[in-house]
Design an enzyme around this catalytic site. Structure first.
Site, short mmCIF file in Angstrom:
data_model
loop_
_atom_site.label_atom_id
_atom_site.label_comp_id
_atom_site.label_asym_id
_atom_site.label_seq_id
_atom_site.Cartn_x
_atom_site.Cartn_y
_atom_site.Cartn_z
N ASP A 18 29.02 44.04 42.28
CA ASP A 18 28.11 43.21 43.07
C ASP A 18 28.12 43.68 44.53
OD1 ASP A 18 26.44 41.18 43.79
OD2 ASP A 18 27.86 39.56 43.50
N LYS A 37 40.83 48.56 41.16
CA LYS A 37 41.90 48.21 42.11
C LYS A 37 43.19 48.05 41.31
CE LYS A 37 43.36 47.00 46.22
NZ LYS A 37 43.30 47.83 47.42
#
Ligand SMILES: NC(=O)c1ccc[n+]([C@@H]2O[C@H](COP(=O)([O-])OP(=O)(O)OC[C@H]3O[C@@H](n4cnc5c(N)ncnc54)[C@H](O)[C@@H]3O)[C@@H](O)[C@H]2O)c1
Length: 335
Positions: free
Chosen positions: A231, A174
């Protein structure tokens, strides 16, 4: 050659049922391991007064290979996640989560074969700088990305791709918003990618990656990413192949490795003989591959694939009507 000893942590909730099933499968496949049992989680808290006793840490260190059931982290202050503790203690920097389609599951796709490689010790889960204002009005946490940490996980991803004959590594980030942390990760990923001209390198922003995984997952091969994104993305990938009951994970460091299911202790079905043991059996397959026992891994994968594809005694999450023991018997009969 000396027999390999595996540290086995049965864990909480459905853990003992699915670990027992997996040990039976390993034995039937002729793996010839010795097992040393150790406690962790609620079981250890009751017996030893701590979630991860020193004795357990010593066994993990000594035997180097651990097969672990899910652990319940009690809710409330003062309890750090046991899994985070183990990953940090043994520097298990790579979390490797493969997902593979099995015909016969209720999954939306049939051709998924993706490995998510998640950095396991840094990022938002580094546990650094955590403060909550006394009046509860604000909270802070720090995300730490190091060049060394980014480099070793991206290298690990490319090496895995090479070893498994895979074609593409996608770095997920990101960096457009998290310019410092995700920015460093992406910079290092690009540098490492250049050293592997035989493998296609791709990069993708994490939000777009979520959409692409849902709409067009066949484009992915190996995904490498930071802790928090990994995750979440790896659970999304588990959903593509039929849910958490189908998703294994390996935590790998330089000296030790812990193999486990991705899911938790499933208290809602614990003790009811309902759990699907596939995820831990697949984790055991990862363990066998790590130990270079590929022939045993292939035999077990073949048996479990046949059981799921034919629907012979499958568990409820797979659309069947059977329990853990019947499912395990169906696998054992094929070995
Ligand atoms: N690696 C780990 O040890 C690990 C991972 C995640 C959660 N946890 C812990 O597990 C506990 C329960 O967490 P949760 O309920 O949010 O998540 P969970 O993964 O235990 O369960 C989520 C849902 O999936 C189902 N499910 C999970 N595994 C299954 C299986 N093998 N077969 C069939 N159905 C299965 C459960 O019945 C439940 O409905 C918590 O204490 C959490 O901290 C541990």
């Amino acid at each position: 050659m000396a027999k390999q000893t595996i540290t086995v942590i049965k864990g909480d909730g459905i853990g003992p049922d699915i670990i027992d099933a997996t040990i039976k499968v390993l034995d039937k496949a002729g793996c010839d391991f010795d097992y040393e049992y150790a406690d962790a989680g609620l079981a250890a808290l009751e017996k030893h007064g701590e979630l991860v006793p020193q004795e357990t840490l010593d066994k993990i260190k000594k035997n180097k290979i651990t097969l672990k059931g899910p652990l319940t982290t009690p809710v409330g202050e003062g309890f750090t996640s046991i899994n985070v503790t183990l990953r940090k203690q043994f520097q298990l920097y790579a979390n490797v989560r493969p997902v593979l389609s099995f015909k016969g599951t209720k999954a939306r796709y049939e051709n998924i074969d993706i490995i998510t490689i998640r950095e396991n010790t840094e990022g938002m889960y580094s546990g650094l700088g955590q403060t909550v204002a006394e009046d509860g009005s604000q909270a802070e946490a720090m995300s730490l990305i190091t060049r060394e940490g980014a480099e070793r996980i991206v290298e690990f991803a490319y090496e895995t791709a090479r070893k498994e004959g895979r074609k593409k590594v996608t770095a997920v980030h990101k960096a457009n918003i998290l310019k410092s942390t995700s920015g460093l990760f992406l910079k290092v990923a690009r540098e490492v990618g250049e050293r592997y001209p035989d493998i296609e390198s791709a990069e993708m922003i994490v939000d777009n990656c979520c959409m692409q995984l849902v709409m067009n997952p066949e484009q992915f091969d190996v995904i490498v990413t930071t802790n928090l994104f990994g995750d979440i993305l790896s659970d999304l990938c588990a959903g593509l192949v039929g849910g958490l009951g189908m998703a294994p994970g390996a935590n790998i460091g330089r000296d030790c490795a812990i193999f486990e299911a991705v899911h938790g202790s499933a208290p809602d079905i614990a003790g009811k003989n309902l759990a699907n043991p596939t995820s831990v059996i697949l984790a055991a397959i990862q363990m066998l591959e790590y130990l270079e026992m590929g022939d045993k891994a292939d035999a077990i994968r073949k048996a479990i694939t046949e059981v799921i594809e034919t629907g012979d005694r499958t568990t409820r999450d797979l659309g069947g009507t059977h329990g853990t023991t019947d499912f395990t018997d169906a696998v054992l009969e094929r070995l």
